[in-house]
Motif scaffolding. Sequence first.
Motif, PDB file in Angstrom:
ATOM      1  N   ARG A   1       0.826  -1.196   0.000  1.00  0.00           N
ATOM      2  CA  ARG A   1       0.000   0.000   0.000  1.00  0.00           C
ATOM      3  C   ARG A   1       0.871   1.262   0.000  1.00  0.00           C
ATOM      4  N   ARG A   2       1.955   1.237   0.783  1.00  0.00           N
ATOM      5  CA  ARG A   2       2.864   2.394   0.827  1.00  0.00           C
ATOM      6  C   ARG A   2       3.552   2.612  -0.514  1.00  0.00           C
ATOM      7  N   GLU A   3       3.930   1.534  -1.162  1.00  0.00           N
ATOM      8  CA  GLU A   3       4.563   1.659  -2.477  1.00  0.00           C
ATOM      9  C   GLU A   3       3.580   2.226  -3.501  1.00  0.00           C
ATOM     10  N   MET A   4       2.330   1.760  -3.448  1.00  0.00           N
ATOM     11  CA  MET A   4       1.319   2.276  -4.358  1.00  0.00           C
ATOM     12  C   MET A   4       1.038   3.749  -4.102  1.00  0.00           C
ATOM     13  N   LEU A   5       1.043   4.128  -2.808  1.00  0.00           N
ATOM     14  CA  LEU A   5       0.810   5.533  -2.461  1.00  0.00           C
ATOM     15  C   LEU A   5       1.930   6.418  -3.004  1.00  0.00           C
ATOM     16  N   ALA A   6       3.177   5.974  -2.828  1.00  0.00           N
ATOM     17  CA  ALA A   6       4.319   6.740  -3.322  1.00  0.00           C
ATOM     18  C   ALA A   6       4.262   6.865  -4.836  1.00  0.00           C
ATOM     19  N   ASP A   7       3.946   5.770  -5.501  1.00  0.00           N
ATOM     20  CA  ASP A   7       3.859   5.792  -6.959  1.00  0.00           C
ATOM     21  C   ASP A   7       2.714   6.691  -7.413  1.00  0.00           C
ATOM     22  N   GLY A   8       1.610   6.662  -6.668  1.00  0.00           N
ATOM     23  CA  GLY A   8       0.469   7.501  -7.005  1.00  0.00           C
ATOM     24  C   GLY A   8       0.788   8.982  -6.894  1.00  0.00           C
ATOM     25  N   VAL A   9       1.527   9.355  -5.846  1.00  0.00           N
ATOM     26  CA  VAL A   9       1.916  10.758  -5.662  1.00  0.00           C
ATOM     27  C   VAL A   9       2.775  11.218  -6.841  1.00  0.00           C
TER      28      VAL A   9
ATOM     29  N   CYS B   1       0.600  11.619  -9.943  1.00  0.00           N
ATOM     30  CA  CYS B   1      -0.268  12.801  -9.864  1.00  0.00           C
ATOM     31  C   CYS B   1       0.524  14.076 -10.125  1.00  0.00           C
TER      32      CYS B   1
ATOM     33  N   LEU C   1      -2.028   2.691 -11.446  1.00  0.00           N
ATOM     34  CA  LEU C   1      -2.885   2.809 -10.268  1.00  0.00           C
ATOM     35  C   LEU C   1      -4.185   2.023 -10.408  1.00  0.00           C
TER      36      LEU C   1
END
Length: 227
Positions: free
Chosen positions: A18-26, A29, A78
Amino acid sequence: MFLAEDGRPIELTWNYSRREMLADGVIHCIGVVLGLAGSITLVATVAMAQLGWGTRAAIIVYAAILVSMLAVSATYNLYPVSPRKWLLRRADHALIYLMIAGTYTPLVTLVGTGPTAYGLLGFIWVVAGIGIAVKLLLPGRYDRLSILLYLLLGWSGLLAYESVIAALQPAALWLLGIGGLLYSFGVIFHVWRSLPFQNAIWHGFVLVATACHFGTVWASLAGATGA
């Protein structure tokens, strides 16, 4: 489901925390917002500049491809794991070829001279077209070869050094070289699957390299218009 390079069916997975996906999402964006803002500014500047229609069209095409690449990459990376995600994968990988060709196009129209420059541009678009066809029609095959082809196509401008690269403004030349090095070095992280946050790091390199090449186009436009 895709076919591996030897023709065997393979099931693709998306093993990121989840943290990796969040970082990639930021990162994605930020890329979409900056890419959209930069492209709008670039197109508005071109609309007011004293340029030929061919040059204007080349820069508008570049801006459209830039936004498309960033948007599709964000959507693909994402999107939840599903058959549609792997359709997005085809578009994401195909757009890399389109981005390389789209970046060279305004540079050649702005500073390129002679048959060598335009011959190189034609060659890049032909190879990019073949690469796009392979990615869309043969998904999952030749992925390792594609990475090498991306790099070779990206550095192919050196073949027209005198008629394109040498004519760039100093700032544009530096940005072009730095962007190319960042893309090339970033490939290490692209293939380093076991590294935590590997995908986010890779996309960070892509974002900064893309920004450098945007700066190359912008500096070349400024040099051509005397701005």
